[in-house]
Design a protein around this motif. Structure first.
Motif, PDB file in Angstrom:
ATOM      1  N   ASP A  77       0.857  -1.191   0.000  1.00 54.52           N
ATOM      2  CA  ASP A  77       0.000   0.000   0.000  1.00 54.52           C
ATOM      3  C   ASP A  77       0.893   1.241   0.000  1.00 54.52           C
ATOM      4  OD1 ASP A  77      -1.908   1.935   0.438  1.00 54.52           O
ATOM      5  OD2 ASP A  77      -2.771   0.997   2.213  1.00 54.52           O
ATOM      6  N   ILE A  78       0.772   2.100  -1.025  1.00 52.99           N
ATOM      7  CA  ILE A  78       1.637   3.279  -1.096  1.00 52.99           C
ATOM      8  C   ILE A  78       1.142   4.336  -0.109  1.00 52.99           C
ATOM      9  CG2 ILE A  78       2.320   2.799  -3.470  1.00 52.99           C
ATOM     10  CD1 ILE A  78       0.462   5.015  -4.390  1.00 52.99           C
ATOM     11  N   ASP A  79       2.054   4.849   0.701  1.00 52.72           N
ATOM     12  CA  ASP A  79       1.646   5.719   1.808  1.00 52.72           C
ATOM     13  C   ASP A  79       2.638   6.861   2.001  1.00 52.72           C
ATOM     14  OD1 ASP A  79       0.435   6.795   4.030  1.00 52.72           O
ATOM     15  OD2 ASP A  79       1.200   5.276   5.412  1.00 52.72           O
ATOM     16  N   THR A  80       2.281   8.057   1.524  1.00 54.65           N
ATOM     17  CA  THR A  80       3.112   9.239   1.766  1.00 54.65           C
ATOM     18  C   THR A  80       2.896   9.794   3.161  1.00 54.65           C
ATOM     19  OG1 THR A  80       1.434  10.731   0.823  1.00 54.65           O
ATOM     20  CG2 THR A  80       3.121   9.874  -0.683  1.00 54.65           C
ATOM     21  N   GLY A  81       1.975   9.215   3.925  1.00 58.77           N
ATOM     22  CA  GLY A  81       1.703   9.689   5.275  1.00 58.77           C
ATOM     23  C   GLY A  81       2.549   9.030   6.346  1.00 58.77           C
ATOM     24  N   SER A  82       3.441   8.108   5.959  1.00 61.09           N
ATOM     25  CA  SER A  82       4.321   7.458   6.931  1.00 61.09           C
ATOM     26  C   SER A  82       5.672   7.178   6.278  1.00 61.09           C
ATOM     27  CB  SER A  82       3.699   6.151   7.454  1.00 61.09           C
ATOM     28  OG  SER A  82       3.564   5.200   6.414  1.00 61.09           O
ATOM     29  N   ASP A  83       6.682   6.933   7.110  1.00 64.85           N
ATOM     30  CA  ASP A  83       8.049   6.757   6.615  1.00 64.85           C
ATOM     31  C   ASP A  83       8.433   5.299   6.379  1.00 64.85           C
ATOM     32  OD1 ASP A  83       8.343   9.469   6.892  1.00 64.85           O
ATOM     33  OD2 ASP A  83       9.339   9.359   8.826  1.00 64.85           O
ATOM     34  N   ALA A 189       0.564  -7.163   1.344  1.00 65.04           N
ATOM     35  CA  ALA A 189       1.622  -7.748   2.170  1.00 65.04           C
ATOM     36  C   ALA A 189       2.213  -6.742   3.148  1.00 65.04           C
ATOM     37  CB  ALA A 189       2.727  -8.302   1.274  1.00 65.04           C
ATOM     38  N   GLY A 190       1.923  -5.453   2.959  1.00 66.03           N
ATOM     39  CA  GLY A 190       2.471  -4.443   3.857  1.00 66.03           C
ATOM     40  C   GLY A 190       2.271  -3.050   3.323  1.00 66.03           C
ATOM     41  N   VAL A 191       3.106  -2.127   3.788  1.00 65.48           N
ATOM     42  CA  VAL A 191       2.985  -0.703   3.462  1.00 65.48           C
ATOM     43  C   VAL A 191       4.318  -0.198   2.909  1.00 65.48           C
ATOM     44  CG1 VAL A 191       2.694   1.612   4.452  1.00 65.48           C
ATOM     45  CG2 VAL A 191       1.176  -0.253   5.167  1.00 65.48           C
ATOM     46  N   LEU A 192       4.250   0.588   1.833  1.00 64.49           N
ATOM     47  CA  LEU A 192       5.425   1.252   1.280  1.00 64.49           C
ATOM     48  C   LEU A 192       5.444   2.679   1.810  1.00 64.49           C
ATOM     49  CD1 LEU A 192       7.875   1.322  -0.611  1.00 64.49           C
ATOM     50  CD2 LEU A 192       6.325   1.907  -2.489  1.00 64.49           C
ATOM     51  N   GLY A 193       6.283   2.934   2.826  1.00 67.23           N
ATOM     52  CA  GLY A 193       6.346   4.253   3.447  1.00 67.23           C
ATOM     53  C   GLY A 193       7.123   5.229   2.574  1.00 67.23           C
ATOM     54  N   LEU A 194       6.471   6.301   2.162  1.00 68.87           N
ATOM     55  CA  LEU A 194       7.063   7.270   1.234  1.00 68.87           C
ATOM     56  C   LEU A 194       7.237   8.649   1.854  1.00 68.87           C
ATOM     57  CD1 LEU A 194       4.995   6.253  -1.926  1.00 68.87           C
ATOM     58  CD2 LEU A 194       7.373   5.645  -1.418  1.00 68.87           C
ATOM     59  N   ILE A 201      12.138   4.659   2.197  1.00 66.91           N
ATOM     60  CA  ILE A 201      12.888   4.084   1.073  1.00 66.91           C
ATOM     61  C   ILE A 201      13.514   5.183   0.221  1.00 66.91           C
ATOM     62  CG2 ILE A 201      12.634   2.803  -1.090  1.00 66.91           C
ATOM     63  CD1 ILE A 201      12.580   1.001   1.337  1.00 66.91           C
ATOM     64  N   VAL A 202      12.788   6.274  -0.012  1.00 65.22           N
ATOM     65  CA  VAL A 202      13.332   7.346  -0.854  1.00 65.22           C
ATOM     66  C   VAL A 202      14.548   7.986  -0.197  1.00 65.22           C
ATOM     67  CG1 VAL A 202      11.737   9.114   0.037  1.00 65.22           C
ATOM     68  CG2 VAL A 202      12.788   9.412  -2.207  1.00 65.22           C
ATOM     69  N   GLN A 246       7.394  22.629   8.010  1.00 65.89           N
ATOM     70  CA  GLN A 246       8.080  21.811   9.004  1.00 65.89           C
ATOM     71  C   GLN A 246       7.044  21.243   9.962  1.00 65.89           C
ATOM     72  OE1 GLN A 246      11.442  21.059   9.154  1.00 65.89           O
ATOM     73  NE2 GLN A 246      10.785  19.603  10.712  1.00 65.89           N
ATOM     74  N   SER A 247       6.980  19.923  10.053  1.00 64.58           N
ATOM     75  CA  SER A 247       6.035  19.278  10.953  1.00 64.58           C
ATOM     76  C   SER A 247       6.639  19.191  12.350  1.00 64.58           C
ATOM     77  CB  SER A 247       5.673  17.883  10.437  1.00 64.58           C
ATOM     78  OG  SER A 247       4.720  17.269  11.268  1.00 64.58           O
ATOM     79  N   SER A 248       5.795  19.351  13.348  1.00 66.67           N
ATOM     80  CA  SER A 248       6.289  19.407  14.723  1.00 66.67           C
ATOM     81  C   SER A 248       6.713  18.046  15.265  1.00 66.67           C
ATOM     82  CB  SER A 248       5.202  19.991  15.639  1.00 66.67           C
ATOM     83  OG  SER A 248       4.035  19.197  15.582  1.00 66.67           O
ATOM     84  N   SER A 249       6.125  16.962  14.742  1.00 69.55           N
ATOM     85  CA  SER A 249       6.441  15.650  15.307  1.00 69.55           C
ATOM     86  C   SER A 249       6.983  14.710  14.234  1.00 69.55           C
ATOM     87  CB  SER A 249       5.196  15.059  15.976  1.00 69.55           C
ATOM     88  OG  SER A 249       4.094  15.052  15.078  1.00 69.55           O
ATOM     89  N   VAL A 250       6.098  14.024  13.542  1.00 67.42           N
ATOM     90  CA  VAL A 250       6.550  13.066  12.541  1.00 67.42           C
ATOM     91  C   VAL A 250       6.762  13.752  11.202  1.00 67.42           C
ATOM     92  CG1 VAL A 250       5.490  11.079  13.649  1.00 67.42           C
ATOM     93  CG2 VAL A 250       4.134  12.457  12.099  1.00 67.42           C
ATOM     94  N   GLN A 251       7.434  13.036  10.300  1.00 63.05           N
ATOM     95  CA  GLN A 251       7.795  13.611   9.012  1.00 63.05           C
ATOM     96  C   GLN A 251       6.639  13.485   8.024  1.00 63.05           C
ATOM     97  OE1 GLN A 251      10.722  15.169   8.486  1.00 63.05           O
ATOM     98  NE2 GLN A 251      11.294  14.809  10.595  1.00 63.05           N
ATOM     99  N   HIS A 252       5.789  14.487   7.996  1.00 63.53           N
ATOM    100  CA  HIS A 252       4.654  14.497   7.089  1.00 63.53           C
ATOM    101  C   HIS A 252       4.869  15.498   5.966  1.00 63.53           C
ATOM    102  CE1 HIS A 252       1.860  12.898  10.466  1.00 63.53           C
ATOM    103  NE2 HIS A 252       2.135  11.925   9.622  1.00 63.53           N
ATOM    104  N   TYR A 253       4.128  15.288   4.865  1.00 62.40           N
ATOM    105  CA  TYR A 253       4.098  16.270   3.784  1.00 62.40           C
ATOM    106  C   TYR A 253       2.983  17.265   4.101  1.00 62.40           C
ATOM    107  CZ  TYR A 253       7.186  13.110   1.254  1.00 62.40           C
ATOM    108  OH  TYR A 253       8.251  12.317   0.866  1.00 62.40           O
TER     109      TYR A 253
END
Length: 416
Positions: A77-83, A189-194, A201-202, A246-253
């Motif tokens: 599952d492609i996910d730009t919301g997680s690393d 099978a899992g999540v592709l963290g983008l 991965i990037v 700049q996100s305050s906690s996790v690395q979000h777009y």
């Protein structure tokens, strides 16, 4: 017209790449002696994947990624919301729903706590004992989660110039997954963290000198599309850009602030900060913004042949017509376009036509694909999900700290 033309050219380019790259997946999978790759490619190198899935009824978009030695394909599952990228692990696990032959089996390749990659998933110091395995836990906005251990393995990729690289990258081997709500868990099978964090991965590919720190996707409203790594597929013109905050906690777009326009007119919804999240099928506004938008839509469709379809549980707000709708073409004339205007970026508008915020359900009703995020625990967080991003090429440029988009032909199945 220029943007549309550019989108067609981009689609033709990718069709050519797919015809040469993906037809020889068997060759990649049968490779016997992969070797680690470092900075052997130009930073202009790029590669792409075909996407499967849709907003409705599947609810997510996926790519097939070859992992291991010899490589084996996993749908993620492609996910730009997680690393962090993770796979269901062949270990005693909870929440593992896919067949055992699609589980990832680690072979002495567990990442240790002393490894710098471990600090990307754990706070420093990462572990009490440096030689312990590096455990991770990822929590998602929908209250799902994955718990497991970090591993490293070969992830072969084929560049658009035909060359093949086999970098060794870190990802999660997840043995404890939770899936919220009443819906069945995804069969992937899992999540592709983008995301743009250290463990993505990037970021890892960029640190090896294989690509620019850029990714992008083009999600077709008809299903399917493509995902790319590197900067080769960025259109030369017609792209609208806005800065990543700049996100305050996790690395979000995270972007914004943005004001909402309804039918080209200003509304009371102003100053929204928004997270671009391809892991979310739908868009989520905070309660205040959501109520204001629903009121605007409700007042606008008064007198039109639409009434609330309370029996349709597909989404919280649905309408039915005199007869069942077969497609969005039957209903979009009853709704007005939306626009998100990014106030700190000159002329940065995200156009959202009715077909990019509505779905037609299996019951023949039309439903609003913009949900109340506060109701599911998102608080004041606003998320731009896949439904808003359909039929657009969306670029996440981590080097210039900006997100761009342009209308494009994203491929996908032919219309029947």
């Amino acid at each position: 017209m220029a943007v549309k033309s550019r989108g067609i050219l981009l689609f033709l380019l990718l069709s050519s790449i797919f015809s040469t790259s993906f037809s020889d997946t068997d060759q990649i999978l049968n490779s016997k002696k992969p070797t680690p790759s470092t900075s052997v490619h130009s930073l202009a190198s790029s590669f792409a994947f075909q996407i499967k899935g849709n907003v409705y009824p599947i609810g997510y978009y996926t790519v097939n990624l070859a992992i291991g030695n010899p490589p084996k394909l996993y749908d993620l599952d492609i996910d730009t919301g997680s690393d962090l990228t993770w796979l269901q692990c062949d270990a005693p696990c909870r929440g593992c729903t896919i067949p055992k032959n699609r589980l990832y089996k680690p072979r002495g390749n567990v990442v240790k706590c002393v490894d710098p990659l471990c600090t990307g998933v754990q706070s420093a110091p990462p572990c009490a004992v440096a030689n312990e395995q590096c455990d991770y836990e990822v929590d998602y906005a929908d209250h799902g989660s994955s718990l497991g251990v970090l591993v490293r393995d070969y992830i072969p990729v084929k560049f658009t110039n035909g060359s093949l690289a086999r970098p060794i990258l870190g990802f999660g081997c997840g043995y404890d997954q939770t899936h919220p709500g009443q819906n069945p868990p995804p069969t992937t099978a899992g999540v592709l963290g983008l995301g743009n964090g250290k463990t993505s991965i990037v970021s890892q590919l960029h640190s090896l000198g294989l690509i620019r720190n850029v990714i992008g996707h083009c999600l077709s409203g008809r299903g399917g599309g493509f995902l790319f790594f590197g900067d080769q597929f960025i259109p030369q013109s017609g792209v609208v850009w806005t800065p990543i905050l700049q996100s305050s906690s996790v690395q979000h777009y995270k972007t914004g602030p943005a004001d909402l326009l309804f039918d080209g007119k200003p509304t009371s919804v102003k100053g929204l900060e928004l997270i671009f999240d391809s892991g979310s099928s739908y868009t989520y506004f905070n309660s205040r913004a959501h109520k204001a938008l629903v009121d605007l839509i409700t007042n606008d469709i008064k007198g039109k042949p639409l009434i609330r379809a309370t029996a349709d549980s597909s989404l919280p707000i649905c309408w039915k017509g005199p007869k069942a709708f077969k497609s969005l073409h039957d209903v979009t004339g009853n709704f007005k376009p939306l626009v998100l205007s990014f106030t700190k970026s000159k002329n940065s508008l995200l156009q959202v036509p009715p077909e990019a915020y509505l779905i037609v359900t299996k019951h023949g009703n039309v439903c609003l694909g913009i949900l109340d995020g506060t109701e599911i625990g998102l608080g004041n967080i606003n998320i731009i999900g896949d439904i808003f991003l359909q039929d657009k090429i969306v670029i996440y440029d981590n080097e210039k700290r900006q997100i761009g988009w342009a209308s494009a032909k994203c491929g996908g199945p032919s219309k029947s």
